[in-house]
Design an enzyme around this catalytic site. Structure first.
Site, mmCIF file in Angstrom:
data_model
loop_
_atom_site.group_PDB
_atom_site.id
_atom_site.type_symbol
_atom_site.label_atom_id
_atom_site.label_comp_id
_atom_site.label_asym_id
_atom_site.label_seq_id
_atom_site.Cartn_x
_atom_site.Cartn_y
_atom_site.Cartn_z
ATOM 1 N N ARG A 28 6.623 20.893 -40.576
ATOM 2 C CA ARG A 28 7.556 20.358 -41.607
ATOM 3 C C ARG A 28 6.777 20.288 -42.887
ATOM 4 N NH1 ARG A 28 9.228 15.384 -38.561
ATOM 5 N NH2 ARG A 28 7.328 15.725 -37.868
ATOM 6 N N ASP A 33 5.152 20.318 -46.245
ATOM 7 C CA ASP A 33 5.356 19.492 -47.715
ATOM 8 C C ASP A 33 5.881 20.372 -48.745
ATOM 9 O OD1 ASP A 33 4.492 17.008 -46.827
ATOM 10 O OD2 ASP A 33 2.633 17.500 -46.665
ATOM 11 N N ARG A 50 -5.136 18.926 -45.930
ATOM 12 C CA ARG A 50 -5.311 18.827 -47.201
ATOM 13 C C ARG A 50 -6.411 17.569 -47.237
ATOM 14 N NH1 ARG A 50 0.595 18.087 -49.416
ATOM 15 N NH2 ARG A 50 -0.624 17.572 -51.418
#
Lengths: 253, 253
Positions: free
Chosen positions: A51, A53, A199
């Site tokens: 999923r 971002d 990230r």
């Protein structure tokens, strides 16, 4: 009813992310509305391996959908590509899969690539596709630091507060940092990742690349287990989900 | 007054091309208006090595500008990058040059790259950067055909009607076609090109790649000298000016 796997490419920029949200258009909504056109108007669920971002791109996302009518996978691919226009979402392949198969839970590997444009001038051609860092990065130091994160660990230090995973344990199989001209490219592979894990690891490695922290620091952050000690969350726009692996591999049409 | 060479990257999509036109915003106008901010408000002329058409990109365009005040080239680069925002134009480098130096006439080589996305699904991530061709291309046949165009010839068959060059004679030094996964990439190098020459050669090679014409055909078109016999002009969006060469090379700051 027949189940299909879908291989997807999309530009994350115009979307609120993979998942449907009230706040704006998602990749999921674009695909579900396109799939409804092949489904007698009924909106089917389209669910994905990852999923992503808001702002995160995909070159090899995998999703699944169940339709009322049995169609050749080539026809599903072509029709979805027609009905997703003009949104930047493309169906690269489709395949018939077993009803027990899950895009998310059957995946045995996920690969992401993070691109940093490391030069003085801001990006003109790659705006929205890279993290622009003007000060020179030491990619070799970043790579050395990254190797300390490989293996099975509690990755709580690199996990978003909103992460819904039951366990913070993950096995990181690959975290390579290399310089390609003006770009520093980070490739990460694991069976699965925590929310924002890639990230947050990238943001932490950048601290090493800028010389602010030693190459031993990311491992110390990992061992500390404290998110507040890690580097910043790298911007979404540099990240792309490049592939998802299954066993057996999917034969895309 | 000091003269500067500028190394430029830009996304051609939002522009009417390099050159100023009444019909819309040009790359030249963006740079001239930015340079005026360093020039006491007076609009200087910014001229380029290659006057790229609307939609054509650049990764290594070279331009020149004369300013009233002597500034370090780093300062010219940084200030232009500030004042060209938010347009997708970036100044990658600047250098002080002699007043006799010309971005256009001192150039001894120009290199272009043309990208074709050769797959069923339309581009999601590379929309506006590639020519999308769905039917499979035979890149090896295209490369073989391209070799027949090398050398010094009258390129009238590949010249736009609007071309203002005095002579149709050009020397083509390199025309390589290669497949990189789903992409077919064409690299063209010459001292200079006629208007639309690269796009017309690409359109002609594609006829060979699709199997509609033999590999000997592009050379026959060249020898015939008749533009109406060549293939279509390939779309602008697949083309990028990747570099301009000078002797001595420019030492970019």
């Amino acid at each position: 009813m027949p189940c299909y796997a879908l291989l997807l490419e999309y530009d994350g920029a115009p979307f609120v992310g993979w998942q449907r949200q009230e706040s704006g258009l998602s990749v999921q909504q674009v695909l579900e509305e396109a799939a409804a056109r092949l489904n007698g108007g009924a909106l089917p669920l389209v669910s994905a391996a990852g999923r992503t971002d808001a702002g995160v791109h995909a070159e090899g996302q995998v999703a699944q959908v169940t339709l009322v009518a049995a169609l050749p996978p080539e026809r599903v691919r072509e029709a979805l590509n027609f009905h997703t226009r003009p949104h930047p979402v493309a169906v690269l392949g489709a395949a018939v899969v077993d009803a027990a198969w899950s895009a998310r839970f059957s995946a045995i590997g996920r690969a992401y690539r993070y691109r940093i444009l490391n030069r003085r001038a801001r990006p003109a051609l790659d705006a929205g596709r890279v993290w622009h860092i003007q000060r020179p990065l030491d990619a070799a130091a970043m790579h050395a630091a990254a190797q300390g994160l490989l293996g099975r660990h509690d990755f709580s230090a690199f996990r978003a507060a909103a992460c819904q995973a039951k366990s913070p344990l993950r096995t990181l199989d690959r975290l390579d940092v290399s310089r390609l001209g003006e770009e520093v490219v980070i490739v990460a592979e694991a069976r699965s990742f925590l929310h924002h894990q890639v990230r947050n690891m990238v943001g932490t490695l950048v601290e090493v690349g800028l010389g602010r922290r030693p190459a031993s620091w990311p491992r110390a952050v990992l061992d500390g287990g404290d998110r507040t000690r890690a580097g910043q969350t790298a911007p979404a726009e540099g990240l792309s989900l490049t592939g998802v692996r299954y066993d057996p591999p999917i034969a895309w049409a």
